[in-house]
Design a protein around this motif. Structure first.
Motif, short mmCIF file in Angstrom:
data_model
loop_
_atom_site.label_atom_id
_atom_site.label_comp_id
_atom_site.label_asym_id
_atom_site.label_seq_id
_atom_site.Cartn_x
_atom_site.Cartn_y
_atom_site.Cartn_z
N ALA A 88 5.82 -49.41 -36.37
CA ALA A 88 5.64 -50.20 -35.16
C ALA A 88 4.38 -49.75 -34.42
O ALA A 88 3.63 -50.59 -33.88
CB ALA A 88 6.86 -50.07 -34.26
N GLN A 89 4.13 -48.44 -34.38
CA GLN A 89 2.93 -47.93 -33.73
C GLN A 89 1.68 -48.39 -34.47
O GLN A 89 0.70 -48.81 -33.84
CB GLN A 89 2.98 -46.40 -33.68
N LYS A 90 1.70 -48.36 -35.80
CA LYS A 90 0.56 -48.84 -36.59
C LYS A 90 0.32 -50.32 -36.34
O LYS A 90 -0.82 -50.77 -36.23
CB LYS A 90 0.78 -48.58 -38.08
N ASP A 91 1.42 -51.09 -36.27
CA ASP A 91 1.29 -52.53 -36.02
C ASP A 91 0.70 -52.79 -34.64
O ASP A 91 -0.15 -53.68 -34.48
CB ASP A 91 2.65 -53.22 -36.16
N ALA A 92 1.14 -52.02 -33.64
CA ALA A 92 0.61 -52.18 -32.28
C ALA A 92 -0.88 -51.82 -32.22
O ALA A 92 -1.67 -52.52 -31.57
CB ALA A 92 1.41 -51.32 -31.31
N GLU A 93 -1.26 -50.76 -32.93
CA GLU A 93 -2.67 -50.37 -32.96
C GLU A 93 -3.51 -51.44 -33.65
O GLU A 93 -4.62 -51.76 -33.20
CB GLU A 93 -2.83 -49.03 -33.67
N ALA A 94 -2.99 -52.00 -34.72
CA ALA A 94 -3.72 -53.05 -35.43
C ALA A 94 -3.86 -54.29 -34.56
O ALA A 94 -4.93 -54.93 -34.54
CB ALA A 94 -3.00 -53.40 -36.73
N GLU A 95 -2.82 -54.62 -33.81
CA GLU A 95 -2.88 -55.78 -32.92
C GLU A 95 -3.89 -55.55 -31.80
O GLU A 95 -4.66 -56.45 -31.45
CB GLU A 95 -1.49 -56.07 -32.34
N ALA A 96 -3.90 -54.34 -31.22
CA ALA A 96 -4.86 -54.01 -30.17
C ALA A 96 -6.29 -54.07 -30.71
O ALA A 96 -7.21 -54.57 -30.04
CB ALA A 96 -4.56 -52.64 -29.60
N LYS A 97 -6.48 -53.57 -31.92
CA LYS A 97 -7.80 -53.60 -32.55
C LYS A 97 -8.25 -55.04 -32.79
O LYS A 97 -9.42 -55.38 -32.57
CB LYS A 97 -7.76 -52.82 -33.87
N SER A 147 -17.11 -51.50 -34.72
CA SER A 147 -16.03 -50.50 -34.80
C SER A 147 -14.64 -51.13 -34.84
O SER A 147 -13.75 -50.58 -35.47
CB SER A 147 -16.14 -49.53 -33.61
N SER A 148 -14.45 -52.28 -34.18
CA SER A 148 -13.11 -52.89 -34.11
C SER A 148 -12.84 -53.87 -35.23
O SER A 148 -11.70 -54.04 -35.65
CB SER A 148 -12.93 -53.60 -32.77
N CYS A 149 -13.87 -54.55 -35.68
CA CYS A 149 -13.67 -55.58 -36.70
C CYS A 149 -13.96 -55.00 -38.08
O CYS A 149 -14.89 -54.22 -38.26
CB CYS A 149 -14.61 -56.77 -36.43
N ASP A 150 -13.17 -55.40 -39.02
CA ASP A 150 -13.35 -54.89 -40.40
C ASP A 150 -14.16 -55.84 -41.22
O ASP A 150 -14.23 -56.98 -41.12
CB ASP A 150 -11.99 -54.66 -41.06
#
Length: 150
Positions: A88-97, A147-150
């Motif tokens: 869930a933390q990884k998903d939240a970080e990915a959403e914020a990114k 930095s934010s976009c892959d």
């Protein structure tokens, strides 16, 4: 009557299933299998159908107590919950990114396409952004995009 006869017949036939299967090698080197071992010959029990002379299970195969099983279940549940929290933390970080990336792209697009950009100071006074400040913000937006976009 037929049913009771069938039950009796089957129970008599299953008496032979209690025998063990023994293996031995004679003096000529031939291997023999039998349910009764010969005298004066070392035999090896191949299969013990009835479970006679079975050794106890090793300690690691012994049945566990209820408390041990509950402790294992709690430990597994805790590990599962921790994994779910990490996911869930990884998903939240990915959403914020992802949101940061979209905002930075919109900001960069606005800076590139607008001829004049209005900014407001702390007092709410309106002023126009000069070219140096615009170039600086555009550079910051591009760094955020990289930095934010892959």
């Amino acid at each position: 009557m037929k049913r009771s006869f069938a039950i009796i017949a089957l129970s008599i036939l299953t008496l032979n299933a209690h025998a063990a299967l023994n293996k031995w090698v004679d003096a000529e080197g031939k291997v023999h299998y039998s349910d009764t071992p010969p005298p004066d010959v070392a035999t090896e029990t191949v299969r013990n159908i009835a479970g006679k002379a079975k050794t106890d299970a090793p300690a690691d195969h012994a049945p566990k107590s209820v408390a041990e099983r509950e402790a294992e279940m709690r430990k597994a549940k805790q590990a599962k919950d921790e994994a779910a929290q990490k996911q869930a933390q990884k998903d939240a970080e990915a959403e914020a990114k992802k949101k940061n990336c979209a905002a930075a792209r919109e900001n960069a697009q606005a800076l590139e396409q607008s001829p004049r950009i209005v900014t407001y100071d702390a007092n709410g006074d309106r002023s126009f952004m000069d070219d140096a400040a615009r170039a600086q913000r555009l550079e910051e937006a591009r760094k955020t995009i990289s930095s934010s976009c892959d």
